[in-house]
Design a protein around this motif. Structure first.
Motif, PDB file in Angstrom:
ATOM      1  N   VAL A   1     -55.764  22.076 -21.460  1.00 45.60           N
ATOM      2  CA  VAL A   1     -55.553  20.819 -20.746  1.00 45.60           C
ATOM      3  C   VAL A   1     -54.978  19.796 -21.720  1.00 45.60           C
ATOM      4  N   LYS A   2     -53.928  19.121 -21.311  1.00 41.95           N
ATOM      5  CA  LYS A   2     -53.346  18.078 -22.131  1.00 41.95           C
ATOM      6  C   LYS A   2     -54.240  16.854 -22.134  1.00 41.95           C
ATOM      7  N   VAL A   3     -54.451  16.283 -23.308  1.00 45.08           N
ATOM      8  CA  VAL A   3     -55.303  15.104 -23.425  1.00 45.08           C
ATOM      9  C   VAL A   3     -54.688  13.921 -22.690  1.00 45.08           C
ATOM     10  N   GLU A   4     -53.367  13.764 -22.750  1.00 46.92           N
ATOM     11  CA  GLU A   4     -52.742  12.639 -22.068  1.00 46.92           C
ATOM     12  C   GLU A   4     -52.931  12.741 -20.557  1.00 46.92           C
ATOM     13  N   THR A   5     -53.013  13.974 -20.022  1.00 45.89           N
ATOM     14  CA  THR A   5     -53.279  14.146 -18.595  1.00 45.89           C
ATOM     15  C   THR A   5     -54.695  13.718 -18.253  1.00 45.89           C
ATOM     16  N   LEU A   6     -55.668  14.108 -19.111  1.00 47.76           N
ATOM     17  CA  LEU A   6     -57.048  13.702 -18.881  1.00 47.76           C
ATOM     18  C   LEU A   6     -57.178  12.184 -18.873  1.00 47.76           C
ATOM     19  N   ILE A   7     -56.546  11.534 -19.837  1.00 47.26           N
ATOM     20  CA  ILE A   7     -56.659  10.079 -19.943  1.00 47.26           C
ATOM     21  C   ILE A   7     -55.977   9.392 -18.759  1.00 47.26           C
ATOM     22  N   ALA A   8     -54.817   9.905 -18.351  1.00 52.30           N
ATOM     23  CA  ALA A   8     -54.113   9.306 -17.210  1.00 52.30           C
ATOM     24  C   ALA A   8     -54.956   9.390 -15.945  1.00 52.30           C
ATOM     25  N   GLU A   9     -55.613  10.532 -15.719  1.00 49.69           N
ATOM     26  CA  GLU A   9     -56.449  10.675 -14.528  1.00 49.69           C
ATOM     27  C   GLU A   9     -57.696   9.803 -14.619  1.00 49.69           C
ATOM     28  N   ALA A  10     -58.264   9.678 -15.818  1.00 50.05           N
ATOM     29  CA  ALA A  10     -59.433   8.810 -15.987  1.00 50.05           C
ATOM     30  C   ALA A  10     -59.074   7.353 -15.722  1.00 50.05           C
TER      31      ALA A  10
ATOM     32  N   LEU B   1     -51.637  16.735 -27.936  1.00 46.21           N
ATOM     33  CA  LEU B   1     -53.028  17.153 -28.113  1.00 46.21           C
ATOM     34  C   LEU B   1     -53.508  17.879 -26.861  1.00 46.21           C
ATOM     35  N   THR B   2     -54.181  18.992 -27.062  1.00 47.54           N
ATOM     36  CA  THR B   2     -54.723  19.760 -25.941  1.00 47.54           C
ATOM     37  C   THR B   2     -56.144  20.196 -26.263  1.00 47.54           C
ATOM     38  N   VAL B   3     -56.944  20.343 -25.222  1.00 46.37           N
ATOM     39  CA  VAL B   3     -58.306  20.866 -25.357  1.00 46.37           C
ATOM     40  C   VAL B   3     -58.461  22.042 -24.403  1.00 46.37           C
ATOM     41  N   TRP B   4     -59.489  22.847 -24.654  1.00 45.19           N
ATOM     42  CA  TRP B   4     -59.729  24.044 -23.847  1.00 45.19           C
ATOM     43  C   TRP B   4     -61.013  23.848 -23.055  1.00 45.19           C
ATOM     44  N   GLY B   5     -60.918  23.946 -21.726  1.00 48.68           N
ATOM     45  CA  GLY B   5     -62.134  23.790 -20.937  1.00 48.68           C
ATOM     46  C   GLY B   5     -61.836  23.664 -19.463  1.00 48.68           C
TER      47      GLY B   5
ATOM     48  N   ALA C   1     -56.813   8.771 -28.963  1.00 50.00           N
ATOM     49  CA  ALA C   1     -57.078  10.182 -29.238  1.00 50.00           C
ATOM     50  C   ALA C   1     -56.456  10.563 -30.567  1.00 50.00           C
ATOM     51  N   ARG C   2     -57.065  11.507 -31.235  1.00 47.83           N
ATOM     52  CA  ARG C   2     -56.530  12.005 -32.499  1.00 47.83           C
ATOM     53  C   ARG C   2     -57.094  13.392 -32.773  1.00 47.83           C
TER      54      ARG C   2
END
Length: 420
Positions: A232-241, A264-268, A298-299
């Motif tokens: 999952v892209k971090v920028e996508t998570l932040i945009a949805e939040a 930046l990407t995370v797995w989950g 994010a970093r």
């Protein structure tokens, strides 16, 4: 001849010394075998155990101790030593020893629950155990001890949870009941009916949110998020939040901005991660004064087990006191109950964030100072895809003109460790 005789005499003396040394070594080895060990005290007495008992005791999950007629330990499992039941070849817990003596005398099986002090710790909490004593043959007594400490803790958590849920559900349902009576009594007053109906809608929304968060908490506790994991892209998570809180932020003229999310990407589990980050952003908006700013930065940070992605949500709100910071992730805990009622908070949002972070192999921490604001930091393992390290970048914002969102480069708030 004299030389041969001397050689023969020397050989005889050497042979005699060898025999003496061998005999002494044999005696020493016999004595070592009789010395007690951690797993089996006096192994030579195992023959006194009924056939098969030794094998059965070795596979039991309970701590097992076998005593003879003189209260000496014949057999003890390693778990019994770990709990501190056996010391110096004797049973160290006096109530259990008295039970064993009574059972040896009348042959009756006895069981009792005890609270034992924790061995080697200075803490005041006790170790809860259940001890059962039964005769084993004509001379021996068997003691089985079960550690109930974790079960007791889980039961206490369950009772507290049920009590808290009952209290939280009672508040909006009671309010709805009273408001419905008020509407019936004021049926000839349209203004009063409208006012009471508005309050009923607020309480119904609060009840709906509480039930939904209880469902979410139950799901993140019981489900394995990595079954449906993806990158999952971090920028996508932040945009949805940010999207989740757009209306609340706009009504309070709160500026939301993010930075450092590119590459930046995370797995989950995407749904759980969006919900967790959304709870952090929503809390930041709800507990911030009007016309302030909420930053999401994010970093990537190096860690021994692999790189972590750190997402920090910083507000300029009321802050959290030191005594409350230790408890903000507890279920139903509220720093300011009156303010939580005003914002519609249920006290479950941060508990959900904590469970999501833990189930994804990460953590969530908080830095705060009263009157200066708070920073909640969510750390998650990187998805494993190799990417170039990025240092900042343009602000990722919503793609329209709704709300007071910045569109230029944003210098995020300092990380918790950089604040005074």
């Amino acid at each position: 001849m004299d030389v041969n005789a001397a050689v023969a005499a020397a050989a005889a003396i050497a042979g005699l010394l060898t025999g003496v040394i061998a005999m002494l070594a044999f005696r020493w080895s016999e004595r070592d075998l009789k010395r007690p060990t951690r797993t089996s005290l006096r192994p030579d007495s195992n023959a006194a155990l009924p056939p098969g008992v030794d094998t059965v005791l070795s596979v039991l999950s309970s701590s097992a101790v076998v005593l003879d007629e003189s209260d000496s330990v014949v057999k003890a499992s390693s778990a019994a030593y770990a709990l501190g039941l056996v010391r110096g070849g004797r049973l160290a817990v006096e109530p259990m020893l008295n039970m064993a003596r009574d059972t040896r005398r009348d042959g009756e099986i006895r069981q009792v629950e005890l609270d034992l002090p924790r061995r080697g710790t200075g803490r005041g909490d006790a170790l809860a155990v259940s001890a059962r004593v039964a005769p084993l043959g004509s001379r021996l007594v068997l003691l089985l001890v079960e550690d109930l400490t974790e079960a007791r803790r889980i039961e206490a958590v369950r009772r507290d949870f049920v009590a808290n849920v009952s209290h939280e559900l009672k508040t909006p349902t009671g309010a709805l009941s009273l408001l419905s009576e008020a509407v019936m009594d004021a049926s000839d007053d349209p203004e009063a009916v409208e006012r009471f109906a508005g309050r009923m809608q607020i309480e119904a929304t609060r009840l709906t949110n509480l039930v939904q968060e209880l469902i979410d908490l139950s799901r993140v506790q019981n489900d394995d998020p990595l079954e449906d994991a993806e990158s999952v892209k971090v920028e996508t998570l932040i945009a949805e939040a940010i999207d989740r809180c757009r209306q609340q932020a706009g009504s309070k003229q709160i500026t939301m901005a993010s930075a450092g999310t590119e590459g930046l990407t995370v797995w989950g589990n995407r749904g759980q991660l969006v919900g967790a980050l959304g709870n952090l952003v929503e809390n930041a908006v709800n507990y911030s004064p009007a016309r302030t700013r909420v930053g999401i930065a994010a970093r990537r940070m190096a860690a021994p087990g692999g790189d972590l992605i750190e997402i920090a949500v910083t507000d300029q709100g009321i802050g959290i006191s030191e005594k409350d910071r230790e408890r903000v992730f507890e279920r139903f805990y509220r720093v300011d109950p009156a303010r939580s009622r005003a914002t519609g908070g249920t006290g479950l949002g941060l508990a959900i964030v904590k469970h999501v972070a833990a189930s994804h192999g990460g953590e969530v921490t908080v830095w705060s100072s009263e009157g200066q604001g708070s920073t909640f930091t969510l750390r998650l393992p990187e998805s494993g895809v190799l990417r170039e390290r990025t240092t900042g970048g343009p602000l990722i914002v919503n793609g329209d003109d709704e709300g007071p969102y910045e569109t230029d480069t944003f210098d995020p708030f300092p990380a918790p460790e950089a604040l005074p």
